[in-house]
Enzyme design. Structure first.
Site, mmCIF file in Angstrom:
data_model
loop_
_atom_site.group_PDB
_atom_site.id
_atom_site.type_symbol
_atom_site.label_atom_id
_atom_site.label_comp_id
_atom_site.label_asym_id
_atom_site.label_seq_id
_atom_site.Cartn_x
_atom_site.Cartn_y
_atom_site.Cartn_z
ATOM 1 N N ARG A 1 23.747 -23.607 -55.079
ATOM 2 C CA ARG A 1 22.744 -22.171 -54.901
ATOM 3 C C ARG A 1 22.474 -22.023 -53.415
ATOM 4 O O ARG A 1 22.127 -23.046 -52.793
ATOM 5 C CB ARG A 1 21.571 -22.287 -55.793
ATOM 6 C CG ARG A 1 21.765 -21.741 -57.010
ATOM 7 C CD ARG A 1 20.513 -21.976 -57.896
ATOM 8 N NE ARG A 1 19.361 -21.770 -57.279
ATOM 9 C CZ ARG A 1 18.036 -21.984 -57.919
ATOM 10 N NH1 ARG A 1 17.937 -22.432 -59.211
ATOM 11 N NH2 ARG A 1 17.070 -21.748 -57.355
ATOM 12 N N LYS B 1 12.675 -28.568 -65.039
ATOM 13 C CA LYS B 1 12.233 -27.678 -66.125
ATOM 14 C C LYS B 1 13.537 -27.167 -66.584
ATOM 15 O O LYS B 1 13.652 -26.868 -67.754
ATOM 16 C CB LYS B 1 11.531 -26.554 -65.465
ATOM 17 C CG LYS B 1 10.215 -27.080 -64.355
ATOM 18 C CD LYS B 1 9.314 -25.806 -64.105
ATOM 19 C CE LYS B 1 10.343 -24.822 -63.113
ATOM 20 N NZ LYS B 1 10.336 -25.569 -61.722
ATOM 21 N N ARG C 1 10.396 -22.658 -50.195
ATOM 22 C CA ARG C 1 10.209 -22.667 -51.742
ATOM 23 C C ARG C 1 8.974 -23.641 -51.845
ATOM 24 O O ARG C 1 8.213 -23.079 -52.750
ATOM 25 C CB ARG C 1 11.402 -22.768 -52.399
ATOM 26 C CG ARG C 1 12.258 -21.698 -52.581
ATOM 27 C CD ARG C 1 13.564 -21.887 -53.001
ATOM 28 N NE ARG C 1 13.601 -22.542 -54.424
ATOM 29 C CZ ARG C 1 14.762 -23.308 -54.937
ATOM 30 N NH1 ARG C 1 15.702 -23.814 -53.811
ATOM 31 N NH2 ARG C 1 15.035 -23.813 -55.863
ATOM 32 N N ARG D 1 4.318 -17.640 -62.308
ATOM 33 C CA ARG D 1 4.471 -18.233 -61.086
ATOM 34 C C ARG D 1 3.519 -17.689 -60.037
ATOM 35 O O ARG D 1 3.378 -18.306 -59.016
ATOM 36 C CB ARG D 1 5.849 -18.048 -60.151
ATOM 37 C CG ARG D 1 6.829 -19.102 -59.938
ATOM 38 C CD ARG D 1 8.108 -18.524 -59.339
ATOM 39 N NE ARG D 1 8.904 -19.307 -58.820
ATOM 40 C CZ ARG D 1 9.947 -19.912 -59.485
ATOM 41 N NH1 ARG D 1 10.034 -19.662 -60.898
ATOM 42 N NH2 ARG D 1 10.985 -20.895 -58.881
ATOM 43 N N ARG E 1 22.324 -30.662 -56.709
ATOM 44 C CA ARG E 1 22.292 -29.860 -57.613
ATOM 45 C C ARG E 1 23.649 -28.788 -57.644
ATOM 46 O O ARG E 1 23.653 -28.044 -56.544
ATOM 47 C CB ARG E 1 21.158 -29.005 -57.851
ATOM 48 C CG ARG E 1 21.000 -27.850 -58.989
ATOM 49 C CD ARG E 1 19.769 -27.487 -59.294
ATOM 50 N NE ARG E 1 19.026 -26.594 -58.413
ATOM 51 C CZ ARG E 1 17.720 -26.078 -58.821
ATOM 52 N NH1 ARG E 1 17.255 -26.312 -60.047
ATOM 53 N NH2 ARG E 1 17.136 -25.189 -58.199
HETATM 54 P P1 ADP Z 1 13.486 -23.326 -58.911
HETATM 55 O O1 ADP Z 1 12.417 -23.701 -60.105
HETATM 56 O O2 ADP Z 1 14.453 -24.234 -58.898
HETATM 57 O O3 ADP Z 1 12.671 -22.881 -57.929
HETATM 58 P P2 ADP Z 1 14.311 -20.679 -60.219
HETATM 59 O O4 ADP Z 1 15.663 -20.289 -60.465
HETATM 60 O O5 ADP Z 1 13.142 -20.668 -61.186
HETATM 61 O O6 ADP Z 1 14.296 -22.141 -59.365
HETATM 62 O O7 ADP Z 1 13.808 -19.427 -58.909
HETATM 63 C C1 ADP Z 1 14.863 -18.956 -58.068
HETATM 64 C C2 ADP Z 1 13.907 -17.967 -57.321
HETATM 65 O O8 ADP Z 1 14.074 -16.827 -58.020
HETATM 66 C C3 ADP Z 1 12.583 -18.179 -56.579
HETATM 67 O O9 ADP Z 1 12.716 -18.649 -55.482
HETATM 68 C C4 ADP Z 1 12.036 -16.811 -56.699
HETATM 69 O O10 ADP Z 1 12.504 -15.910 -55.423
HETATM 70 C C5 ADP Z 1 12.782 -16.108 -57.971
HETATM 71 N N1 ADP Z 1 11.870 -16.183 -59.096
HETATM 72 C C6 ADP Z 1 12.030 -16.852 -60.144
HETATM 73 N N2 ADP Z 1 10.956 -16.781 -61.108
HETATM 74 C C7 ADP Z 1 10.210 -15.897 -60.479
HETATM 75 C C8 ADP Z 1 8.862 -15.469 -60.638
HETATM 76 N N3 ADP Z 1 8.493 -15.783 -61.823
HETATM 77 N N4 ADP Z 1 8.152 -14.693 -60.006
HETATM 78 C C9 ADP Z 1 8.683 -14.406 -58.818
HETATM 79 N N5 ADP Z 1 9.851 -14.929 -58.091
HETATM 80 C C10 ADP Z 1 10.625 -15.492 -59.270
#
Ligand code: ADP
Ligand code: ZN
Length: 217
Positions: A160, A13, A171, A88, A127
């Site tokens: 990360r 994404k 996750r 999410r 990554r």
């Molecule tokens: P990925 O899509 O690879 O999991 P992201 O960078 O989108 O990585 O998200 C990393 C972390 O940031 C998530 O595991 C969560 O802890 C937090 N996070 C990101 N977006 C949200 C969201 N919309 N609601 C709650 N937590 C979020």
């Protein structure tokens, strides 16, 4: 164009959102990047969010929703946006519907990246992420021009913390429980467009570019 990219971690994404946002001059709104920046900068939000990020848990809805609302107020979001990593949860999707209706606008479509587990593990374990602009690279699929350095902004690349194996499993569980229900949520609203997250980058870019062009809002 107002789009949401939905799918598990490692679906591609972020990589595609960066490229498409550049191509169509849209704002790329990545809640993970915004949260990580707040943690780095030690803001109030960052302090509250840090432990959730480290565990691979979701940051509470009220914090994330407030952060996104503020982001929408920046002028670049008026031209259109790609939401990457938000919503999410169903509560976040409902909040988004509300905010958009207050701004008298609608979502054009939700691209759902349906992705196999093999791809997810391969992408996350290889990554490397830019500490400054959030751009993602991959040891084999998208190697940076200079090792350890971001092609886009020249900053340092890191692996990360939450891309470690134990956290990745957590996750994925959270994704299944909290985020996967959004597939039905947007299907019911006739907004969902499926794509395979397993596609190679160039092919995915072409597919999504056409999706953007066809999208109504
Ligand atoms: P990925 O899509 O690879 O999991 P992201 O960078 O989108 O990585 O998200 C990393 C972390 O940031 C998530 O595991 C969560 O802890 C937090 N996070 C990101 N977006 C949200 C969201 N919309 N609601 C709650 N937590 C979020
Ligand atoms: Zn960078």
């Amino acid at each position: 164009m107002r789009l949401v990219f939905l799918g598990p971690p490692g679906a591609g994404k972020g990589t595609l959102a960066v490229r498409l946002a550049e191509h169509f001059s849209l704002a790329h709104i990545a809640t993970g990047d915004l949260l990580r920046r707040n943690v780095q900068e030690g803001t109030e939000l960052g302090k509250k969010a840090q432990s959730f990020l480290e565990r691979g848990a979701l940051v509470p809805d009220d914090l994330v929703i407030a952060m996104v609302k503020e982001r929408f107020r920046k002028p670049d979001a008026k031209k259109g946006f790609i939401l990457d990593g938000f919503p999410r949860t169903v509560a976040q999707a409902e909040a988004l519907d509300q905010v958009l209706s207050q701004m008298n606008s609608l979502l054009g479509c939700v691209a759902y990246f349906e992705t196999s587990i093999g791809t997810i593990i391969d992408r996350l374990s290889g990554r490397w992420t830019c500490t400054q602009c959030g751009m993602s690279f991959h040891v084999r699929n998208i190697p940076p021009k200079r090792k350890g350095i971001c092609d886009r902004c020249g900053s340092k690349l890191v692996q990360r913390e939450d891309d470690k194996e134990e956290t990745v499993h957590r996750r994925l569980e959270v994704y299944e429980q909290e985020t996967a229900p959004l597939i039905k949520y947007y299907e019911k609203r006739n907004l969902l467009k499926k794509t395979s997250g397993d596609r190679p980058l160039e092919e995915q870019f072409e597919f999504l570019k056409n999706l953007c062009l066809e999208s109504v809002a």
